[in-house]
Design an enzyme around this catalytic site. Structure first.
Site, mmCIF file in Angstrom:
data_model
loop_
_atom_site.group_PDB
_atom_site.id
_atom_site.type_symbol
_atom_site.label_atom_id
_atom_site.label_comp_id
_atom_site.label_asym_id
_atom_site.label_seq_id
_atom_site.Cartn_x
_atom_site.Cartn_y
_atom_site.Cartn_z
ATOM 1 N N SER A 123 -7.153 3.984 7.886
ATOM 2 C CA SER A 123 -5.715 3.858 8.118
ATOM 3 C C SER A 123 -5.402 3.050 9.370
ATOM 4 O O SER A 123 -4.270 2.596 9.536
ATOM 5 C CB SER A 123 -5.084 5.248 8.256
ATOM 6 O OG SER A 123 -5.660 5.943 9.342
ATOM 7 N N HIS A 144 -6.076 0.504 2.118
ATOM 8 C CA HIS A 144 -5.513 1.710 2.719
ATOM 9 C C HIS A 144 -4.511 2.341 1.765
ATOM 10 O O HIS A 144 -3.373 1.883 1.644
ATOM 11 C CB HIS A 144 -4.855 1.370 4.055
ATOM 12 C CG HIS A 144 -4.209 2.550 4.714
ATOM 13 N ND1 HIS A 144 -3.128 2.443 5.571
ATOM 14 C CD2 HIS A 144 -4.486 3.891 4.633
ATOM 15 C CE1 HIS A 144 -2.772 3.639 5.977
ATOM 16 N NE2 HIS A 144 -3.579 4.530 5.426
ATOM 17 N N GLU A 156 -2.201 -0.936 1.534
ATOM 18 C CA GLU A 156 -2.356 -2.052 2.466
ATOM 19 C C GLU A 156 -3.725 -2.681 2.223
ATOM 20 O O GLU A 156 -4.748 -2.012 2.365
ATOM 21 C CB GLU A 156 -2.256 -1.553 3.911
ATOM 22 C CG GLU A 156 -0.861 -1.103 4.307
ATOM 23 C CD GLU A 156 -0.795 -0.601 5.742
ATOM 24 O OE1 GLU A 156 0.124 -0.998 6.472
ATOM 25 O OE2 GLU A 156 -1.667 0.209 6.139
ATOM 26 N N ASN A 194 1.447 2.015 10.236
ATOM 27 C CA ASN A 194 1.225 2.830 11.435
ATOM 28 C C ASN A 194 1.703 2.137 12.702
ATOM 29 O O ASN A 194 2.008 2.792 13.698
ATOM 30 C CB ASN A 194 -0.253 3.202 11.562
ATOM 31 C CG ASN A 194 -0.591 4.444 10.770
ATOM 32 O OD1 ASN A 194 0.211 5.360 10.667
ATOM 33 N ND2 ASN A 194 -1.776 4.480 10.191
#
Length: 516
Positions: A123, A144, A156, A194
Site C-alpha cells: 500500500s 494495490h 493502483e 495514501n
C-alpha cells in the site's frame, strides 16, 4: 500485450484478509487460482473466509449457488511456494515489510517461469526497493488492491524504476478485466490514495486541536455538507487510529518530514492510550458502553429574511440565490456593484470563505458585520453548513446569517472563527496534494480523481472539485491559509499556480470511459 485471460493460472501468496479477497476476485473472473501461505492453517482460514463471503452473496441474491461453488472450486490450496510454478501472474499479499516481501518474491521468481509477472500488493512501500532483490525486476509491478478486495473497485498499478511498460499495462488491463477501476501511478511514498487522503485527516484534526468545533460537528459537516459517506473521525475509528497514525508517520518520514504530512498530537495521545477505534471499543467515539451518539452543535434563529441582495458573483455558491427564491425569499441582484461579493441582509454580509478568518477579513475589508459560510458539495442538496462570524460583528449579524440558512432548510453549525472554515480548507488541501502528485509525475489528473472516488468513496474527485470551485479561488484560499498560519504546509502547488495564472482547469470534458 493484453490482459491475462481465464486460461492463465493466478497465484496469490498470503492467505490473510487481502490475499483471500484477491483470490476471490481472480476466481470470480474465471481463473484457476493457487492460494499459498507458509502457514497451512492460514490457508484454511482464508478459504473459509472466501466461502463465507460467497455464501453471503448467495443469501442476498447476488450470486447463484452453482456459481458460488464453481468459484470456490477454482481456488487450490498450496502450502508449498513451488506449487505456484505454472502461474502466469503471482500477487503477493504478505506483511507490509520490505524484507518479507523481497524474500517471498525472490523465491517465487525462482519457482516460476521467466515470463511470469510478479505483483506486490503493497500500500505504500517502494516497488523499486522490493524489486531490487529480483533477477528480473522488470517483471515486478505494484497492484494495490483496497480492502475488502472483492468490493472495492480501485487498483493502483504502480511502476517501480525497473518495471517494464508492457508489464504495467498488462496488470492494468487484467485489473480492468476483473471488473476493477485501475489507475497508473509511479512509485512514490503513498502512491496516490495514501498521499492525497492525508489532508482529510490533518485538517479536521487541526480544527479540533484549535477548538474550532467538536468531533461530532466536524463529522456531520463532512457528511451533510460535503457528501462524504463517513466523517474523518468516524473513518479513523474504522481504520484504527494506530494504523492511521502509523501511515501518517511513515509518510511524514518518507517525505523528509514535510509539514503537510505532520502527524497529530491528539491522535498520538489516543494511540498511546490504546483508544484505537472500533476494534478496541473506543477511539474518537465510545463504542463499548453504547452511550447516546454525540450530536453536532446546531444553531437556530427565529429571524426569517423577507428579502436579500446578492452583490457580485457568488461563484461556486451561486446556487444559493436560486435556492433562496425557491424558499420564498425575494432576491435582488447587483451584478456590477463594487464591494464585497456576497449575500446582504441589511448591513450583514454573508460571504464564501477565502481562507482568511472572518475577523481578519472584516478588518482588512472594513466590513465589520461579516459572516463567512463554508463550501458545500451541492448548495441545494446539502443539509448542513458551517458559519463563522467576525469578532467585530454583533449578535444580530450572526442571527441574520443563521436565519437565512435556516430559511433555506439548512442546519447550521457555527464554528469558532477558523481560517478557511472546515470543508473549504480540507478540499483545497486535498486538491493541492493531488495537484502536486500530477506535477511530480506520479500520475495524471484523471487518475487522482478516479483513485479518490473509487479508493476512498469521495463524493467527487478533488481536482474536479477544484475546477468547480475555481483554481483562482483555491489558490487564494491556500495563500491566505499560509499567510494566516505562517506554515509551509499550506504552500500552493506550482501546478495550481500555473493553471490559475493561465486560466486553465485540470479536467476537460470527461472521456467516454472516464468513470471519475
Amino acid at each position: 500485450m493484453s490482459a491475462f485471460d481465464a486460461s492463465h493460472v493466478v497465484g496469490v501468496a498470503g492467505a490473510g484478509t487481502m490475499g483471500a479477497g484477491i483470490a476471490q476476485v481472480a476466481a470470480a473472473a474465471g481463473h484457476r487460482v493457487k492460494l499459498h501461505d507458509r502457514d497451512a492453517a492460514a490457508i484454511d482460514r482464508g478459504l473459509k473466509a472466501i466461502r463465507a463471503a460467497l455464501d453471503r452473496r448467495v443469501e442476498r441474491g447476488r450470486l447463484d449457488a452453482r456459481a458460488s461453488e464453481q468459484q470456490l472450486a477454482r481456488i487450490e490450496p498450496c502450502p508449498a511456494l513451488a506449487q505456484l510454478s505454472d502461474c502466469a501472474l503471482v500477487i503477493e499479499a504478505v506483511a507490509e515489510d520490505v524484507q518479507v516481501k523481497r524474500a517471498l518474491l525472490a523465491q517465487a521468481e525462482k519457482a516460476c517461469a521467466a515470463e511470469t509477472v510478479l505483483a506486490t500488493n503493497t500500500s505504500s512501500l517502494s516497488v523499486t526497493e522490493i524489486g531490487a532483490a529480483l533477477a528480473r525486476p522488470h517483471n515486478l509491478v505494484g497492484m494495490h488492491f483496497f480492502n475488502p478486495a472483492p468490493a472495492m473497485k480501485l487498483v493502483e498499478v504502480v511502476s517501480g524504476a525497473a518495471t517494464a511498460a508492457q508489464v504495467a499495462q498488462r496488470a492494468f488491463d487484467t485489473a480492468a478485466a476483473w471488473g476493477k477501476t485501475p489507475v497508473f501511478a509511479r512509485a512514490s511514498p503513498g502512491f496516490i490514495v495514501n498521499r492525497v487522503t492525508r489532508a482529510l485527516y490533518a485538517e479536521p484534526l487541526r480544527l479540533l486541536q484549535e477548538g474550532a468545533a467538536g468531533i461530532a460537528t466536524l463529522d456531520a459537516l463532512f457528511k451533510e455538507s460535503a457528501g462524504f459517506p463517513l466523517g474523518p473521525f468516524e473513518l479513523m475509528d474504522v481504520i484504527g487510529n494506530d494504523v492511521n497514525y502509523a501511515v501518517t508517520e511513515s509518510m511524514f518520514d518518507a517525505y523528509y518530514r514535510d509539514s503537510r504530512f505532520q502527524p497529530s498530537l491528539l491522535q498520538k495521545e489516543l494511540v498511546a492510550g490504546g483508544l484505537l477505534g472500533r476494534k478496541s471499543g473506543r477511539g474518537w467515539y465510545d463504542y463499548a458502553s453504547a452511550p447516546a451518539a454525540p450530536q453536532p452543535e446546531t444553531a437556530h434563529s427565529d429571524f426569517r429574511p423577507r428579502a436579500v441582495t446578492v452583490r457580485g458573483d457568488l461563484g461556486v455558491a451561486e446556487g444559493l440565490a436560486a435556492l433562496a427564491e425557491q424558499s420564498g425569499v425575494e432576491v435582488a441582484r447587483r451584478h456590477r456593484e463594487s464591494g464585497e461579493a456576497g449575500i446582504y441582509i441589511d448591513d450583514t454580509c454573508l460571504a464564501l470563505t477565502d481562507g482568511r478568518s472572518a475577523t481578519l477579513r472584516a478588518s482588512q475589508d472594513r466590513r465589520p458585520d461579516l459572516v463567512l459560510f463554508d463550501l458545500m458539495a451541492d448548495y441545494a442538496a446539502g443539509r448542513r453548513i458551517a458559519l463563522a462570524g467576525a469578532r467585530q460583528a454583533g449578535a444580530r449579524a450572526l442571527q441574520h446569517a443563521v436565519g437565512f440558512f435556516n430559511a433555506l432548510g439548512k442546519s447550521v453549525s457555527v464554528l469558532d472563527d477558523a481560517p478557511g472554515l472546515c470543508v473549504m480548507r480540507t478540499v483545497c488541501m486535498l486538491a493541492n496534494e493531488g495537484a502536486d502528485a500530477v506535477y511530480h509525475g506520479v500520475c495524471d489528473a484523471a487518475a487522482v480523481d478516479r483513485a479518490m472516488r473509487h479508493g476512498m468513496n469521495y463524493p467527487r474527485g478533488p481536482l474536479r472539485w477544484a475546477d468547480q470551485i475555481g483554481l483562482a479561488r483555491v489558490q487564494s484560499v491556500l495563500r491566505n491559509l499560509q499567510r494566516g498560519y505562517g506554515l509551509e504546509r499550506y504552500r500552493c502547488s506550482q501546478l495550481i499556480e500555473r493553471k490559475a495564472a493561465a486560466g486553465e482547469t485540470f479536467r476537460k470534458q470527461p472521456a467516454a470511459n472516464d468513470h471519475e
